[in-house]
Design an enzyme around this catalytic site. Structure first.
Site, PDB file in Angstrom:
ATOM      1  N   ASP A  42       0.834  -8.742  -1.324  1.00  0.00           N
ATOM      2  CA  ASP A  42       1.734  -8.520  -0.180  1.00  0.00           C
ATOM      3  C   ASP A  42       1.741  -9.837   0.590  1.00  0.00           C
ATOM      4  O   ASP A  42       0.732 -10.219   1.183  1.00  0.00           O
ATOM      5  CB  ASP A  42       1.148  -7.373   0.647  1.00  0.00           C
ATOM      6  N   TYR A  88      -9.497  -4.737   8.448  1.00  0.00           N
ATOM      7  CA  TYR A  88      -8.293  -4.191   7.808  1.00  0.00           C
ATOM      8  C   TYR A  88      -7.227  -5.271   7.663  1.00  0.00           C
ATOM      9  O   TYR A  88      -6.829  -5.906   8.612  1.00  0.00           O
ATOM     10  CB  TYR A  88      -7.725  -3.033   8.630  1.00  0.00           C
ATOM     11  N   LYS A 103      -3.626  -1.926   3.068  1.00  0.00           N
ATOM     12  CA  LYS A 103      -4.231  -1.083   2.031  1.00  0.00           C
ATOM     13  C   LYS A 103      -4.273  -1.869   0.717  1.00  0.00           C
ATOM     14  O   LYS A 103      -3.619  -2.889   0.568  1.00  0.00           O
ATOM     15  CB  LYS A 103      -3.393   0.163   1.851  1.00  0.00           C
TER      16      LYS A 103
HETATM   17  O1  LIG Z   1      -0.573   0.300   6.587  1.00  0.00           O
HETATM   18  C1  LIG Z   1       0.243  -0.517   6.979  1.00  0.00           C
HETATM   19  C2  LIG Z   1       0.498  -1.802   6.272  1.00  0.00           C
HETATM   20  O2  LIG Z   1      -0.073  -1.740   4.988  1.00  0.00           O
HETATM   21  P1  LIG Z   1       0.255  -2.874   3.924  1.00  0.00           P
HETATM   22  O3  LIG Z   1      -0.157  -4.158   4.568  1.00  0.00           O
HETATM   23  O4  LIG Z   1       1.708  -2.859   3.642  1.00  0.00           O
HETATM   24  O5  LIG Z   1      -0.586  -2.505   2.758  1.00  0.00           O
HETATM   25  C3  LIG Z   1       1.041  -0.296   8.196  1.00  0.00           C
HETATM   26  O6  LIG Z   1       1.056   1.072   8.538  1.00  0.00           O
HETATM   27  C4  LIG Z   1       0.470  -1.120   9.346  1.00  0.00           C
HETATM   28  O7  LIG Z   1      -0.894  -0.871   9.496  1.00  0.00           O
HETATM   29  C5  LIG Z   1       1.215  -0.814  10.663  1.00  0.00           C
HETATM   30  O8  LIG Z   1       2.600  -1.056  10.509  1.00  0.00           O
HETATM   31  C6  LIG Z   1       0.709  -1.705  11.793  1.00  0.00           C
HETATM   32  O9  LIG Z   1       0.753  -3.022  11.352  1.00  0.00           O
HETATM   33  P2  LIG Z   1       0.243  -4.232  12.243  1.00  0.00           P
HETATM   34  O10 LIG Z   1       1.130  -4.265  13.458  1.00  0.00           O
HETATM   35  O11 LIG Z   1      -1.207  -3.961  12.577  1.00  0.00           O
HETATM   36  O12 LIG Z   1       0.438  -5.425  11.345  1.00  0.00           O
END
Ligand SMILES: O=C(COP(=O)(O)O)[C@@H](O)[C@H](O)[C@H](O)COP(=O)(O)O
Length: 366
Positions: free
Chosen positions: A11, A230, A233
């Site tokens: 990603d 974090y 995922k």
């Molecule tokens: O799980 C998510 C992203 O996962 P990803 O990176 O696509 O695997 C989203 O739900 C983000 O956690 C959410 O949009 C908040 O994002 P931030 O503002 O913390 O970057």
């Protein structure tokens, strides 16, 4: 000479939040792979699932090859530059180390690789999931390779009669790879005991006990083990060889009609159903739902056919409807009970800080 299938995904930036890469980003990754492929790759295929880009490559250099991994790493670096130039969200998000050091394992991108003597016809499936983690494949793999209720081939086909060996990794162990090998059908209850805990035990590979050949490879990286916080995922990829001594394509696909609840979705912290989607689909509802795509291929001398988008068949529209209903039902209970992951698995540290503060305010009554 053995052939290797390598899929490496990351990603590295997305339009409109964490939903989908841009065309320019895809083009820059594609151009890089195309320019560097000569003399290294026999063939390649590029796709995205949610905001993850996967590079599927065929070659003769074996799993974990430095040049193949560097090609993918550099393609993701080139893509990151394009993502920055367009102001995409999370540019370079999964590239967690500064410098390439021989192999992308432990650097952020997810990897699944299979090495084999190519059969005269070589059908295989390439799965990619977003907004969930590798444990999402535990149930589909268990059902497809160990349960005759799902896979009649286990009863009907001599090629499958000897059963399959599951290599399962303890992904919470961070010092080294900690794995166990268990055989279906004898160890069925032990396999089930481990695979029910999708956040800790993850199928890494499956092997035919009849031919000794590898049937499946799953990416098992846990990004928060690498980054210490974090960073999205783990969004796993998987390769599965099918037919003859392996389950048939339809037996591998059947479990995806269940739409099982998996960890992920909004902020990586919820339990939501896994939706089978078409290739190159973005993300939408509640930063989800968790999605999985599947491209079917045949190959000869390492040359791939065009992909067949197996979840674009009309059958899966009904499944998608059921999964959407399950997702909406689960969201009705918001943060409550099973809707969110247990505290130990929550991907954001904010709630832990909140609990510490609240803990100070507790008092023991006289
Ligand atoms: O799980 C998510 C992203 O996962 P990803 O990176 O696509 O695997 C989203 O739900 C983000 O956690 C959410 O949009 C908040 O994002 P931030 O503002 O913390 O970057």
């Amino acid at each position: 000479m053995k052939l290797t299938l390598s899929v490496i995904k990351a990603d590295i930036g997305s339009i409109g939040g964490h939903i989908c890469p841009s065309e320019r980003l895809m083009d820059s990754v594609h151009n890089h792979v195309n320019d560097q492929s000569e003399g290294l790759l026999l063939d390649y295929y590029l796709s995205y699932t949610g905001d993850d880009i996967a590079i599927l490559m065929t070659h003769e250099r074996g799993p974990g090859d430095e040049k193949i991994h560097k090609l993918a790493w550099d393609a993701f670096l080139a893509g990151t530059e394009a993502a920055k130039a367009e102001g995409l969200y999370g540019a370079g998000q999964d590239l967690l180390k500064e410098a390439f050091s021989g192999n992308v394992r432990g650097m952020g991108p997810a990897v699944a690789e299979l090495e084999f003597d190519e059969r005269p016809n070589e059908p295989f499936l390439f799965f990619a999931a977003d907004k969930t983690d590798p444990g999402a494949y535990n149930l589909p793999l268990y059902l497809a390779f160990a349960d005759p209720m799902n896979t009649p081939g286990l009863m009907l086909s001599p090629g499958l009669a000897a059963g399959f060996r599951f290599v399962i990794m303890d992904v919470n162990y961070t010092e080294a790879d900690r794995v166990i090998e268990l055989n279906a059908p004898e160890d069925l209850y032990d396999i089930a005991t481990l695979l029910r805990d999708t956040e800790r035990y993850v199928v890494e590979s499956v092997w035919s006990r009849g031919s000794g050949e590898q049937a499946a490879a799953v990416s098992t990286s846990r990004l928060h083990n690498i980054a210490g916080k974090y960073t999205g995922k783990d969004d796993p990829v998987m390769l599965v060889r099918v037919q003859k001594d392996f389950p048939a394509t339809g037996e591998i696909l059947e479990p995806y009609a269940i739409g099982p609840y998996v960890a992920g979705c909004m902020r990586g912290s919820h339990q939501m159903p896994l939706m089978p989607v078409q290739l190159n689909s973005g993300i939408s509802y509640f930063d989800g739902p968790p999605v999985v795509s599947c491209a079917a291929f045949a190959m000869h001398d390492g040359k791939l056919t065009e992909p067949v988008d197996v979840f674009s068949n009309p059958f899966w529209n009904t499944v998608r409807g059921h999964v959407a209903d399950k997702a909406i039902d689960m969201r009705r209970q918001g943060f409550f009970g099973a809707a969110m992951l247990p505290m130990s698995e929550l991907e954001y540290t904010g709630i832990m800080k909140k609990l510490e503060t609240l803990d100070d305010r507790f008092r023991v009554r006289d």
